[in-house]
Design an enzyme around this catalytic site. Structure first.
Site, mmCIF file in Angstrom:
data_model
loop_
_atom_site.group_PDB
_atom_site.id
_atom_site.type_symbol
_atom_site.label_atom_id
_atom_site.label_comp_id
_atom_site.label_asym_id
_atom_site.label_seq_id
_atom_site.Cartn_x
_atom_site.Cartn_y
_atom_site.Cartn_z
ATOM 1 N N ARG A 1 6.880 10.161 -1.600
ATOM 2 C CA ARG A 1 5.872 10.221 -0.542
ATOM 3 C C ARG A 1 6.039 9.072 0.460
ATOM 4 N NH1 ARG A 1 1.409 13.382 -2.152
ATOM 5 N NH2 ARG A 1 0.133 12.285 -0.642
ATOM 6 N N CYS B 1 1.736 8.123 2.187
ATOM 7 C CA CYS B 1 1.960 7.132 1.132
ATOM 8 C C CYS B 1 1.569 7.733 -0.202
ATOM 9 C CB CYS B 1 1.089 5.909 1.406
ATOM 10 S SG CYS B 1 1.235 5.285 3.067
ATOM 11 N N LYS C 1 7.783 13.006 2.099
ATOM 12 C CA LYS C 1 7.775 14.412 1.698
ATOM 13 C C LYS C 1 6.908 15.263 2.607
ATOM 14 C CE LYS C 1 8.662 18.085 -0.516
ATOM 15 N NZ LYS C 1 9.891 18.732 -0.152
ATOM 16 N N GLU D 1 18.788 15.428 7.769
ATOM 17 C CA GLU D 1 17.798 14.725 6.945
ATOM 18 C C GLU D 1 18.428 13.816 5.890
ATOM 19 O OE1 GLU D 1 13.939 16.551 5.506
ATOM 20 O OE2 GLU D 1 15.230 18.306 5.739
ATOM 21 N N TRP E 1 4.580 4.515 3.297
ATOM 22 C CA TRP E 1 5.404 5.027 4.382
ATOM 23 C C TRP E 1 4.764 4.448 5.641
ATOM 24 C CZ3 TRP E 1 4.941 8.963 8.431
ATOM 25 C CH2 TRP E 1 6.172 9.291 9.004
ATOM 26 N N ASN F 1 -4.016 5.716 2.039
ATOM 27 C CA ASN F 1 -3.056 6.682 2.588
ATOM 28 C C ASN F 1 -3.767 7.383 3.753
ATOM 29 O OD1 ASN F 1 -1.157 8.627 3.147
ATOM 30 N ND2 ASN F 1 -1.795 9.980 1.478
ATOM 31 N N GLY F 2 -3.191 7.324 4.936
ATOM 32 C CA GLY F 2 -3.838 7.944 6.104
ATOM 33 C C GLY F 2 -3.823 6.981 7.271
ATOM 34 N N LYS G 1 18.752 20.191 7.383
ATOM 35 C CA LYS G 1 19.084 19.676 6.043
ATOM 36 C C LYS G 1 20.190 18.621 6.139
ATOM 37 C CE LYS G 1 16.206 20.622 4.035
ATOM 38 N NZ LYS G 1 15.248 21.366 4.776
ATOM 39 N N GLU H 1 17.783 25.497 10.192
ATOM 40 C CA GLU H 1 17.472 24.891 8.894
ATOM 41 C C GLU H 1 18.691 24.158 8.320
ATOM 42 O OE1 GLU H 1 15.425 23.750 5.422
ATOM 43 O OE2 GLU H 1 14.917 24.101 7.511
ATOM 44 N N HIS I 1 26.044 28.156 27.081
ATOM 45 C CA HIS I 1 25.225 27.667 28.204
ATOM 46 C C HIS I 1 25.132 26.142 28.210
ATOM 47 C CE1 HIS I 1 24.182 31.840 28.954
ATOM 48 N NE2 HIS I 1 24.046 31.949 27.647
HETATM 49 C C1 AGP Z 1 11.934 19.397 5.338
HETATM 50 O O1 AGP Z 1 13.001 19.178 4.525
HETATM 51 C C2 AGP Z 1 11.135 18.221 5.638
HETATM 52 N N1 AGP Z 1 10.659 17.610 4.479
HETATM 53 C C3 AGP Z 1 10.052 18.447 6.673
HETATM 54 O O2 AGP Z 1 10.657 18.956 7.833
HETATM 55 C C4 AGP Z 1 8.937 19.410 6.243
HETATM 56 O O3 AGP Z 1 9.398 20.709 6.206
HETATM 57 C C5 AGP Z 1 7.800 19.318 7.255
HETATM 58 O O4 AGP Z 1 7.350 17.992 7.282
HETATM 59 C C6 AGP Z 1 6.663 20.268 6.908
HETATM 60 O O5 AGP Z 1 6.131 19.936 5.678
HETATM 61 P P1 AGP Z 1 5.164 20.976 4.944
HETATM 62 O O6 AGP Z 1 5.938 22.213 4.645
HETATM 63 O O7 AGP Z 1 4.733 20.254 3.703
HETATM 64 O O8 AGP Z 1 4.013 21.244 5.873
#
Ligand code: AGP
Length: 611
Positions: free
Chosen positions: A27, A2, A606, A491, A74, A103-104, A488, A484, A507
């Site tokens: 966040r 958050c 994030k 996401e 979040w 937050n947590g 992307k 990756e 396979h």
């Molecule tokens: C990637 O686009 C995402 N935001 C997510 O997979 C991110 O890479 C992952 O949560 C790791 O975050 P960090 O690099 O801040 O540890």
């Protein structure tokens, strides 16, 4: 995770808090809320975006105070709703008008909740945070700081909190353990936030709260203590980011801005570290551990999501350039296995935010088992960067788009420099080093060349954007690039996509391929080029629509694919720094074409500071 922002001073806090929340919205954006002291406590909460909260309070005179706490959520405990939004208060009937933003995760919240219920407390939400507010109320005896210290001694888990109490209208108490919290120090005012992006507009002086630290703030003073009430003197430092770095500028989205920042941020990442003339890598952040690195017997790379994909490329680099046995692990799996960590193991935590809970716990576990720990982290002063013995910062500047782009390039570049640095102290010959460094220095220019093809990549994407299932294939260091690319796309466009080693397709997954199914294949020149061409033909013979990422000057490739995106020719180990860029743009264009919120994709945050 958050976002928390809080203010105590002489300025009207409403605008400042709302602006701060908007900057922190990447966040988490399930709900938002504010509590303001202004001749009594005033609370407003809303489901969804900060803009909804703004509508609620921007004309309401009650929210005209100069002390307030705010939150963008979040959801972890309790579905996204107004009822579960923060701030959460103590007992409405017998409480002291205490409000908390958090937050947590309070891990022992249900036993605490039962204990408080037995004492007659009535709860209105499903959140762990409300339990903390009630506990502070239960322990309140006229001094908010003491009540917060006592309550925090009872809880287990992670927290960054800001607390107000109606009985003490000129006091704010904040605290942290595990989740980040920064206190911005202004003239007779304090701006508290989860990260510097909500502070830099007001002051560049700040101190980071350490774990299990509490700060009591009034308009003209602050006091920091441990939860055991031991007084502390924090170090006030200059904040790293500037305001314009966190502004959108002329870009429509932060993700696009950050994709286009990659040439510049990569130059900064390598500045003063890559000496292609003398064939040296200079990494001040690990210099004190040069001997340990020279004696390294094994490398362990840990991360999640995009950071894990960068770590997977690191595995090829450490084995290829340094000749050291290397493993890469999902941090979330590593921490609960019984990992064998022998003497001479270097464990590297790869993370943009430096706050990802699983990566933090995994590196703590590796350290506990005797590994020397390094961080390849972007956020200066973050939890992981402070936990590791040493490290290399990515220096790519603030990354605000939830989908990580420039941090990936920074992570791969840092792992390339680290592997070369260690390699030089193992088997890597001088002339190979020189070649590698010369090529590395040219990568930023090459990325600029790739970015010039954005319109072409948009056209390619438009041709297949309505397909709901995609595959991404690659071999060698381009296999993690395929992963990756798929991540992307998933996401931000919500298209289902799977990345895998090209050889794995036969396979099983090849059964997914039907007429026109988009299959993105990284087919740049290299040791496995012929094999990749074979895989492309396997896909086409099943009617798949092949989009190839290929090497400039490759005249043969067109006959094996439907669309091709060319990238400049560079040595194989460095190819991921180029081949990922077209995949970032494909995902970006697909999300825009599908009308998605590129910077704040649904259900994501994030970085994930909870398990
Ligand atoms: C990637 O686009 C995402 N935001 C997510 O997979 C991110 O890479 C992952 O949560 C790791 O975050 P960090 O690099 O801040 O540890």
């Amino acid at each position: 995770m958050c976002g928390i922002v809080a203010y105590i001073g002489s300025k009207p806090a409403r605008g400042l808090l709302l602006e701060g929340l908007k900057r922190l919205e990447y966040r988490g954006y399930d709900s938002a809320g504010v509590a303001m002291l202004n001749g009594g406590m005033h609370v407003a909460r809303t489901m969804g975006r900060v803009s909804g909260l703004e509508e609620l309070v921007h004309k309401d005179e009650q929210f005209n105070g100069t002390i307030g706490i705010a939150h963008t959520r979040w959801a972890t405990h309790g579905e996204p709703s107004e009822r579960n939004a923060h701030p959460q208060g103590d007992d409405a009937k017998n409480g002291y008008g205490i409000q908390v933003v958090h937050n947590g995760i309070i891990e022992n919240y249900s036993s605490l909740k039962q204990y408080l219920k037995d004492k007659g407390h009535a709860f209105t939400s499903e959140t762990d945070t409300e339990v903390l507010a009630h506990l502070i109320g239960e322990l309140y005896d006229g001094d908010l700081e003491t009540a917060v210290q006592s309550a925090l001694r009872e809880v287990t888990g992670a927290y960054a909190i800001a607390v107000l109490c109606e009985k003490e209208p000129d006091v704010m108490v904040v605290a942290r353990k595990g989740s980040p919290l920064i206190v911005g120090v202004g003239k007779d005012e304090y701006v508290v936030s989860s990260d510097s992006s909500a502070i830099v507009a007001h002051t560049t002086q700040a101190f980071l709260l350490d774990d299990e630290t509490v700060a009591r703030l009034t308009r003209d003073s602050f006091r920091t203590t441990t939860v055991e009430n031991v007084e502390l003197t924090p170090e006030i430092q200059e904040l790293e980011y500037t305001l314009e770095q966190i502004e959108l500028g002329d870009f429509e989205h932060f993700m696009l801005k950050e994709i286009y920042e990659q040439p510049a941020t990569l130059r900064i990442c390598m500045q003063g570290r890559v000496d292609a003339v003398d064939g040296k890598i200079i990494l001040g952040g690990v210099a004190d551990f040069e001997e340990d690195l020279a004696k390294a017997k094994r490398v362990l790379l840990l991360g999640q999501g995009t950071a894990l994909h960068a770590a997977m490329i690191g595995e090829y680099l450490f084995e290829g350039l340094a000749g050291i046995p290397t493993e890469v692990e999902f941090a979330s799996e590593f921490r609960y296995r019984n990992p064998i960590v022998e003497e001479g193991t270097i464990a590297i935590a790869v993370s943009q935010s430096g706050e990802t809970a699983d990566t933090y716990a995994a590196i703590q576990e590796a350290k506990r088992r005797g590994a020397m720990t390094l961080g390849a982290v972007n956020v200066v002063g973050s939890t992981i960067s402070r936990e590791t013995d040493a490290g290399v910062y990515l220096r790519v500047g603030p990354e605000i788009g939830v989908a990580s782009t420039k941090a990936f390039i920074g992570q791969v570049a840092v792992l390339t420099m680290l592997a070369t640095y260690v390699g030089r102290r193992h088997h890597l010959a001088g002339e190979d080093m020189l070649d590698a460094l010369n090529s590395l220095e040219q990568i930023p220019d090459h990325i600029e060349t790739v970015l010039k093809q954005s319109d072409h990549i948009l056209k390619v994407t438009r041709g297949v954007v309505n397909r709901d299932n995609w595959l991404f294939l690659g071999r060698g260091t381009n296999y993690p690039v395929a992963l990756e690319g798929a991540l992307k796309l998933k996401e931000i466009s919500y298209i289902h996509a799977e990345g895998m080693p090209a050889a794995e397709m036969k396979h099983g997954p090849i059964s997914l391929i039907d007429k026109g199914m988009p299959v993105v294949i990284v087919a740049t020149k290299g040791s496995q080029y012929e094999k990749v061409i074979g895989n492309m033909e396997e896909v086409r013979s099943r009617g798949g629509h092949v989009i190839a990422v290929a090497t400039e000057g490759d005249s043969e490739i067109q006959s094996h694919c439907d669309d091709v995106i060319f990238v400049p020719d560079v040595p194989e180990p460095l190819q991921p720094l180029l081949t990922v860029v077209p995949l970032q743009l494909i995902a970006y264009h697909a999300a825009v074409l599908r009308g998605k919120d590129v910077d704040k994709p649904r259900n994501l945050a994030k970085s994930v500071t909870v398990e």
